[in-house]
Design an enzyme around this catalytic site. Structure first.
Site, PDB file in Angstrom:
ATOM      1  N   CYS A 384       2.900  -4.752  -1.269  1.00 21.96           N
ATOM      2  CA  CYS A 384       2.224  -5.074  -0.009  1.00 21.96           C
ATOM      3  C   CYS A 384       2.410  -6.546   0.348  1.00 21.96           C
ATOM      4  CB  CYS A 384       0.764  -4.650  -0.048  1.00 21.96           C
ATOM      5  SG  CYS A 384       0.152  -4.340   1.624  1.00 21.96           S
ATOM      6  N   HIS A 510       1.209   0.866  -1.524  1.00 22.01           N
ATOM      7  CA  HIS A 510       0.562   0.557  -2.810  1.00 22.01           C
ATOM      8  C   HIS A 510       0.792   1.697  -3.802  1.00 22.01           C
ATOM      9  CE1 HIS A 510      -1.948  -2.960  -1.655  1.00 22.01           C
ATOM     10  NE2 HIS A 510      -1.833  -2.439  -0.448  1.00 22.01           N
ATOM     11  N   GLU A 512       0.305   1.707  -6.886  1.00 18.50           N
ATOM     12  CA  GLU A 512      -0.666   1.680  -8.003  1.00 18.50           C
ATOM     13  C   GLU A 512      -1.821   2.659  -7.793  1.00 18.50           C
ATOM     14  OE1 GLU A 512      -0.277  -0.632  -5.717  1.00 18.50           O
ATOM     15  OE2 GLU A 512      -2.119  -1.730  -5.245  1.00 18.50           O
TER      16      GLU A 512
HETATM   17  N1  GLN Z   1      -2.230  -9.307   4.347  1.00 20.39           N
HETATM   18  C1  GLN Z   1      -1.146  -8.396   4.459  1.00 20.39           C
HETATM   19  C2  GLN Z   1      -1.317  -7.439   5.637  1.00 20.39           C
HETATM   20  O1  GLN Z   1      -2.365  -7.293   6.168  1.00 20.39           O
HETATM   21  C3  GLN Z   1      -0.961  -7.617   3.177  1.00 20.39           C
HETATM   22  C4  GLN Z   1      -2.080  -6.678   2.874  1.00 20.39           C
HETATM   23  C5  GLN Z   1      -2.130  -6.219   1.437  1.00 20.39           C
HETATM   24  O2  GLN Z   1      -1.462  -6.795   0.570  1.00 20.39           O
HETATM   25  N2  GLN Z   1      -2.898  -5.195   1.151  1.00 20.39           N
HETATM   26  O3  GLN Z   1      -0.403  -6.800   6.049  1.00 20.39           O
END
Ligand code: GLN
Length: 565
Positions: A384, A510, A512
């Site tokens: 992410c 994600h 995970e």
């Molecule tokens: N801050 C980034 C976004 O909003 C990544 C978000 C995250 O890592 N969950 O896209």
């Protein structure tokens, strides 16, 4: 088997952080091994409607469900232990219950009645619990009440479950109280008074525990079990000892061995004697018998609270068991890298993982870690924000896009390689408004990602507002960072991998959150396999170097010469 669900309510006494969630998850795991369908509900007595807006530094990670629910991290443990996919409804908070009641009041649903905690709020809580139990068609519904008995904010929930108990048959409900038995003095005497007091508190609310799970550093001594049984009015066989365990995955067996599952089944009048847990047992056995050792750095900004990265830790545990590898985690605070450099903090690691995050603090250090892994052939996984930073780092250092950034951190950057999702531009509310939950991803044939997942269409969970800006895709790919996964319409970039690097992979999603014991996250497994290979190649080079001292001298000489220059 009974069609109605049986309820197990798990309360906590003495102090928070006792591991109520792990106790409840382990009980659920054991019931599942007997062939029962189990679901779990976590009650969080705070006023937030969900965990989405909560700081990981206070509460640990925000866990994301398939349906996009942003929930308490305990739900992650339930999904992992029970191997089920839960929904946002499985997390009930005070905010959620009150919001529904207030909305009903505004609509006029209460027909002029005075709206009160009892019965309106308690009815709403009971309805939410019953709805989840019914929808899941579970044989057993575990309900964990967050907080500690006696907290003001958990009172309506305690009252609601007391009523539920009163409304059901005697063999449909069980109360399990998790408590602490501290050890005092040099002789190490186990003290039962805190347990007695918290049970007294529970009884004052009208709840008599059926089972007591006593947490402590060491197993309960026989006479202490006897004492708790006598003072708390619980049979000896229902007082269970849960001493500290090296891994949370050992807890189900600790409880099983004391006959807890049989006791619960007996109380429920359920006949389910056959234990079927081969996969789980193999997973635990492998955890305990590793053949390789690797060290992986997690570079984050909440590294002092490891719970902030709980699902990554568990995914590494799952991957470790699957690959028979003991994965040691080196916690690295991103801002420390900014001060002293990547080599100082990452030197010697076999892999680098950059998890998700929000806000600019630490992003410099995270990018320095990405550069370090990219340039030194160290296995790397970015997730992410970690994915977005890998793209920014590449744009800055390989494409020479000076000041390239995400518009999250610099609205006026000349190169917004990461930019706001178009649908996010109009959004003002922060709660539950990101791109959330499971979405399909199409992988490119013959890519590393394809190799890992062994299929071309996958589904993973998301939580983000920003994404790769289309304007830069061509240039980035041409320079060697390939986007090998995207949304089915091709609009959103989901996976990036570096050509010619042993393992440099990053995902917008994600992975995970869907990692499970005996079915680890593919990307974490890839990272651990690559780390094992990398660590072996390192030791091969050192042993070769040891055998040829002359060669070593030559490099040292070269270095000395270079220094003189
Ligand atoms: N801050 C980034 C976004 O909003 C990544 C978000 C995250 O890592 N969950 O896209």
């Amino acid at each position: 088997m009974s069609k109605k669900t049986k309820y197990i309510f798990v309360t906590g006494g003495v102090l928070s952080g006792l591991g109520k969630g792990i106790t409840a998850s382990s009980i659920g795991r054991n019931l599942r091994s007997r062939g029962l369908k189990v679901t779990a509900i976590k009650i969080d007595p705070y006023l937030n409607c969900d965990a989405g807006t909560m700081n990981p530094y206070q509460h640990g990670e925000v866990y994301v469900m398939d349906d996009g629910g942003e929930v308490d991290l305990d739900l992650g443990n339930y999904e992992r232990f029970l191997d089920v996919n839960l929904t946002r409804e499985n997390n009930i908070t005070t905010g959620k219950a009150y919001l529904t009641v207030i909305e009903k009041e505004r609509r006029g649903d209460y027909l002029g009645n005075t709206v009160q905690i009892i019965p309106h709020v308690t009815n709403e809580i009971k309805d939410q619990i019953k709805r989840v139990a019914k929808a899941s068609k579970a044989d057993v519904t575990l309900v964990e009440l967050g907080g500690t008995v006696g907290d003001i904010e958990s009172m309506p929930f305690m009252e609601a479950v007391r009523q539920l108990h009163m409304e059901t048959y005697a063999d449909d409900c069980l109360f399990i109280h998790t408590t602490l038995v501290p050890v005092m003095g040099v002789v190490g005497e186990q003290k039962t008074k805190p347990t007695q007091h918290s049970v007294k508190e529970l009884r004052a609310i009208g709840i008599q525990p059926d089972i007591i799970v006593a947490r402590g550093a060491k197993p309960l001594r026989k006479e202490i079990t006897k004492k708790i049984s006598l003072f708390c009015d619980v049979p000896m066989e229902a007082v269970v000892s849960a001493p500290d365990a090296e891994s949370i995955y050992y807890v189900p067996e600790i409880l099983e061995k004391q006959g807890l599952t049989d006791y619960i089944l007996g109380r429920f009048n359920i006949y389910a004697p056959v234990i079927n847990s081969k996969k789980w047992d193999k997973f635990v056995y492998n955890l305990d018998n590793p053949k390789h050792d690797v060290e992986i750095a997690i570079v984050g900004k909440y590294t002092h609270l490891h719970d902030s990265y709980m699902s990554h830790l568990e995914a590494l545990n799952h991957a470790g068991s699957d690959s028979k590898t003991r994965v040691k985690v080196r916690w690295v605070e991103a801002t420390d890298i900014e001060k002293k450099g990547a080599e100082k903090h990452l030197g010697g690691v076999d892999g680098v993982l950059i998890p998700g995050g929000f806000g600019e603090r630490g992003t410099g250090g995270k990018m320095m870690s990405a550069t370090y892994a990219r340039e030194n052939g160290i296995p790397f996984l970015g997730v992410c924000l970690g994915f977005q930073l890998a793209v920014i780092e590449f744009a800055r250092n390989v494409l020479d896009y000076e000041g390239a950034n995400s518009s999250e951190f610099d609205e006026h950057t000349k190169y917004p390689v990461i930019d706001l999702l178009p649908e996010q531009r109009k959004i003002k509310d922060m709660g539950a408004t990101m791109r959330l939950g499971a979405n399909p991803i199409i992988l490119k044939k013959n890519s590393k990602a394809h190799d890992l997942y062994k299929k071309l269409k996958i589904s993973e969970r998301h939580r983000h507002r920003y994404e790769v800006n289309h304007e830069y895709i061509k240039a980035i790919e041409k320079a060697g960072l390939k986007f090998t996964g995207s949304s089915p319409d091709g609009r959103r970039m989901e996976v990036a991998e570096l050509k010619g690097h042993p393992y440099y992979l990053a995902t917008q999603f994600h992975p995970e959150f869907k990692s499970r014991p005996a079915n680890p996250s593919k990307t974490h497994l890839g990272l651990v396999f690559a780390a094992v290979k990398y660590s072996k190649s390192k030791s091969d080079t050192t042993s070769k170097a040891k055998k040829k001292p002359a060669a070593k001298k030559a490099t040292t000489k070269k270095k000395a010469k270079a220094k003189k220059k």
